[in-house]
Design a protein around this motif. Structure first.
Motif, mmCIF file in Angstrom:
data_model
loop_
_atom_site.group_PDB
_atom_site.id
_atom_site.type_symbol
_atom_site.label_atom_id
_atom_site.label_comp_id
_atom_site.label_asym_id
_atom_site.label_seq_id
_atom_site.Cartn_x
_atom_site.Cartn_y
_atom_site.Cartn_z
ATOM 1 N N GLY A 1 0.792 -1.215 0.000
ATOM 2 C CA GLY A 1 0.000 0.000 0.000
ATOM 3 C C GLY A 1 0.828 1.269 0.000
ATOM 4 N N ALA A 2 2.158 1.133 -0.077
ATOM 5 C CA ALA A 2 3.011 2.320 -0.087
ATOM 6 C C ALA A 2 2.804 3.132 -1.348
ATOM 7 C CB ALA A 2 4.480 1.915 0.041
ATOM 8 N N THR A 3 2.469 2.464 -2.456
ATOM 9 C CA THR A 3 2.176 3.147 -3.712
ATOM 10 C C THR A 3 1.197 2.300 -4.501
ATOM 11 O OG1 THR A 3 3.147 4.124 -5.713
ATOM 12 C CG2 THR A 3 4.121 2.086 -4.934
ATOM 13 N N THR A 4 0.466 2.925 -5.410
ATOM 14 C CA THR A 4 -0.538 2.192 -6.195
ATOM 15 C C THR A 4 0.028 1.647 -7.499
ATOM 16 O OG1 THR A 4 -1.238 4.258 -7.255
ATOM 17 C CG2 THR A 4 -2.413 3.571 -5.256
ATOM 18 N N GLY A 5 1.269 1.990 -7.812
ATOM 19 C CA GLY A 5 1.851 1.512 -9.056
ATOM 20 C C GLY A 5 3.204 2.161 -9.307
ATOM 21 N N TYR A 6 3.784 1.825 -10.442
ATOM 22 C CA TYR A 6 5.099 2.363 -10.792
ATOM 23 C C TYR A 6 5.309 2.174 -12.293
ATOM 24 C CZ TYR A 6 6.385 -2.594 -10.676
ATOM 25 O OH TYR A 6 6.422 -3.947 -10.900
ATOM 26 N N ASN A 7 6.357 2.781 -12.799
ATOM 27 C CA ASN A 7 6.760 2.593 -14.190
ATOM 28 C C ASN A 7 8.112 1.892 -14.238
ATOM 29 O OD1 ASN A 7 4.529 4.010 -15.287
ATOM 30 N ND2 ASN A 7 5.544 5.950 -14.870
ATOM 31 N N LEU A 8 8.266 0.985 -15.184
ATOM 32 C CA LEU A 8 9.535 0.298 -15.417
ATOM 33 C C LEU A 8 10.140 0.838 -16.714
ATOM 34 C CD1 LEU A 8 11.592 -2.053 -14.862
ATOM 35 C CD2 LEU A 8 10.085 -3.503 -16.249
ATOM 36 N N LYS A 9 11.421 1.250 -16.654
ATOM 37 C CA LYS A 9 12.068 1.830 -17.834
ATOM 38 C C LYS A 9 13.453 1.216 -18.025
ATOM 39 C CE LYS A 9 11.092 6.011 -19.000
ATOM 40 N NZ LYS A 9 10.988 7.492 -19.118
ATOM 41 N N GLY B 1 21.059 -2.228 -12.479
ATOM 42 C CA GLY B 1 21.754 -2.196 -13.764
ATOM 43 C C GLY B 1 21.186 -1.114 -14.664
ATOM 44 N N ASP B 2 20.750 -1.514 -15.853
ATOM 45 C CA ASP B 2 20.217 -0.564 -16.822
ATOM 46 C C ASP B 2 18.707 -0.367 -16.700
ATOM 47 O OD1 ASP B 2 22.727 -0.182 -17.920
ATOM 48 O OD2 ASP B 2 22.491 -1.789 -19.395
ATOM 49 N N TYR B 3 18.074 -1.020 -15.738
ATOM 50 C CA TYR B 3 16.622 -0.909 -15.573
ATOM 51 C C TYR B 3 16.296 -0.107 -14.308
ATOM 52 C CZ TYR B 3 15.983 -4.433 -19.217
ATOM 53 O OH TYR B 3 15.986 -5.099 -20.419
ATOM 54 N N THR B 4 15.187 0.602 -14.361
ATOM 55 C CA THR B 4 14.741 1.380 -13.213
ATOM 56 C C THR B 4 13.225 1.270 -13.068
ATOM 57 O OG1 THR B 4 14.587 3.366 -14.609
ATOM 58 C CG2 THR B 4 16.588 3.104 -13.299
ATOM 59 N N ILE B 5 12.756 1.376 -11.810
ATOM 60 C CA ILE B 5 11.327 1.564 -11.591
ATOM 61 C C ILE B 5 11.133 2.921 -10.927
ATOM 62 C CG2 ILE B 5 10.724 -0.878 -11.494
ATOM 63 C CD1 ILE B 5 10.566 -0.608 -8.439
ATOM 64 N N HIS B 6 9.922 3.469 -11.103
ATOM 65 C CA HIS B 6 9.655 4.846 -10.725
ATOM 66 C C HIS B 6 8.310 4.985 -10.011
ATOM 67 C CE1 HIS B 6 12.885 6.434 -13.463
ATOM 68 N NE2 HIS B 6 12.661 5.255 -14.028
ATOM 69 N N PRO B 7 8.233 4.637 -8.733
ATOM 70 C CA PRO B 7 7.034 4.994 -7.973
ATOM 71 C C PRO B 7 7.098 6.472 -7.600
ATOM 72 C CG PRO B 7 8.563 3.777 -6.581
ATOM 73 C CD PRO B 7 9.160 3.781 -7.954
ATOM 74 N N PHE B 8 5.929 7.142 -7.618
ATOM 75 C CA PHE B 8 5.863 8.553 -7.243
ATOM 76 C C PHE B 8 5.517 8.688 -5.766
ATOM 77 C CE2 PHE B 8 4.529 9.394 -11.857
ATOM 78 C CZ PHE B 8 5.825 9.729 -12.229
#
Length: 459
Positions: A250-258, A409-416
């Motif tokens: 419940g800390a965040t509702t989603g994120y983006n993977l880039k 590595g070369d991947y990141t996730i981005h929760p706001f």
């Protein structure tokens, strides 16, 4: 035809010219007009054909402006901007602004900071004597050496006295766009010119920006669509495992993977990041920019948007998967959507142009209750469009939040996270992300998206 007297740098001349010269641009017949649309002459005089600079410049996708105070014409927003090039060299390579006449030592220091080989200092540092190092930095040395001495001399004869040793590199640098042919090749190299030349080498070597074109390129719609059609769902096992934990907590509702390989690497101060899921929307947005007279570099970065899926959305059934959309059951009562979307990166030529973006979206790409028919909006406009920048912007148009960047590595996730929720998000990420890099980054988002993530308004 006798050309009427006109003021050119304070001089008046009456010229007898041959008028009625036809104009073809990129294979198509063109009509030369002034800024009001009035037809203007093209003509021939003393071995030179004269055409209206505005008509040709704008047809080639460049802006054209007249500086009455300096009695000069400024052409172009596509590259070779000394101030922006200097800012880029500073942001990405730590090179302090280059000023005045450059020494070989200062020039070589800049080359080394970028990761290029030092130049062999010889004689006065000019664009001509720097050409060999620029060609080497751009990985074009073999190409330069294909010029015969006669070919190199012929290619350089317009640019002053160029030594036989420098000529093949100068010819190659001009041909490949490393050195603009408007540069004074024999003058001592100044800081602004050096910034442009170094930035051209950076771009050519692949160390600089990563983009598909400019917003006013005639084929930008095709480039956007073709790039979008190449996107598929991608994944990183460690980050996806972490993502499930922080969403289920419940800390965040989603994120983006880039993925870093798609990153634009644009100049932060001039850039807007605009998120969406429909490519027709992006294409039509280019039209809005063109209409407003704004030109931007464009990169389409794929992202996998991950958020909770409720089975009641599909009558209790799992929806069918596609190459760009998938629903996964990650726990007994938790389903996550993995949907391919995009971040449209737009680097404008100035901060003033970047600042104009918010007004364009508010008027033409944002839904409101008082416009139920969605009249005058581009395709697939949202209630809460999402765009952001990494530099401080003014309220109320923008509000600060945090992009909690988690890297593997070369991947990141981005929760706001907002200022109020940052601690919870960062704490959960840190506790679950053993061995992964966690960097909360301040960003400024548009007001509508801020209202959405804070739950203060649906629009």
């Amino acid at each position: 035809m006798v050309l009427p007297a006109s003021a050119v740098l304070g001089q008046k001349k009456n010229l007898e010219v041959t008028a009625g010269i036809g104009l073809t641009i990129n294979g198509l017949k063109a009509k030369a007009t002034d800024v009001t649309g009035k037809a203007v002459d093209t003509f021939y005089y003393d071995g030179t054909t004269y055409v209206p600079v505005r008509a040709v410049g704008e047809a080639l996708g460049q802006t054209v402006a007249w500086d009455s105070a300096g009695q000069s014409v400024a052409i172009g927003t596509k590259g070779n901007d000394a101030a922006n090039d200097a800012a880029y060299l500073s942001e990405y390579f730590g090179i302090s602004r280059l000023n005045g006449t450059l020494s070989w030592a200062t020039y070589n220091s800049a080359l080394e900071k970028i990761g290029f080989e030092k130049a062999a200092a010889s004689g006065t540092l000019t664009a001509a004597t720097a050409a060999k190092s620029l060609v080497a930095a751009a990985n074009m040395t073999e190409l330069a050496l294909t010029y015969t001495s006669q070919e190199a001399s012929e290619a350089c004869k317009r640019y002053g006295t160029i030594s036989a040793a420098d000529a093949p590199y100068v010819a190659c640098a001009i041909e490949m766009g490393l050195i603009p042919n408007s540069v004074d090749f024999t003058a001592a190299l100044d800081g602004d010119t050096a910034s442009v030349l170094l930035m051209n080498a950076v771009e050519a070597s692949g160390k600089g920006r990563n983009y598909i074109g400019f917003s006013n390129d005639p084929d930008i719609a095709q480039r956007l669509t073709s790039t979008w059609n190449s996107f598929t769902v991608f994944d990183d096992e460690a980050l996806s495992k972490l993502g499930v934990e922080i969403v289920s907590s419940g800390a965040t509702t989603g994120y983006n993977l880039k993925y870093d390989g798609n990153a634009a690497r644009f100049l932060s101060g001039n850039t807007i990041q605009y998120g969406h899921d429909n490519i027709t929307h992006a294409v039509q947005l280019m039209g809005l920019l063109n209409r407003a007279g704004l030109v931007a570099r464009v990169q389409l970065e794929p992202k996998v948007s991950v958020y909770e899926y409720l089975l009641e959305w599909n009558d209790g059934k799992m929806p069918a998967s596609t190459p760009t959309y998938e629903v996964r059951q990650v726990a007994d009562n938790l389903y996550l959507t993995y949907a391919v979307e995009y971040d449209l990166q737009l680097e404008f030529s100035s901060q003033a142009d970047r600042n104009a973006f918010d007004g364009i979206i508010e008027e033409y790409a944002k839904k409101y209750d008082d416009n139920p028919e969605l009249e005058g909006l581009i395709y697939s406009s949202w209630w809460q469009p999402l765009y952001s920048t990494k530099v401080q912007m003014s309220a109320p148009q923008y509000q600060q939040i945090y992009d909690v960047v988690v890297r593997n590595g070369d991947y990141t996730i981005h929760p706001f996270a907002t200022a109020e929720t940052l601690g919870a998000v960062q704490g959960k990420v840190a506790s679950a992300a053993s061995g992964l890099s966690v960097t909360p980054t301040r960003i400024w988002v548009n007001a509508a998206f801020y209202r959405y993530i804070t739950g203060t308004s649906h629009q």
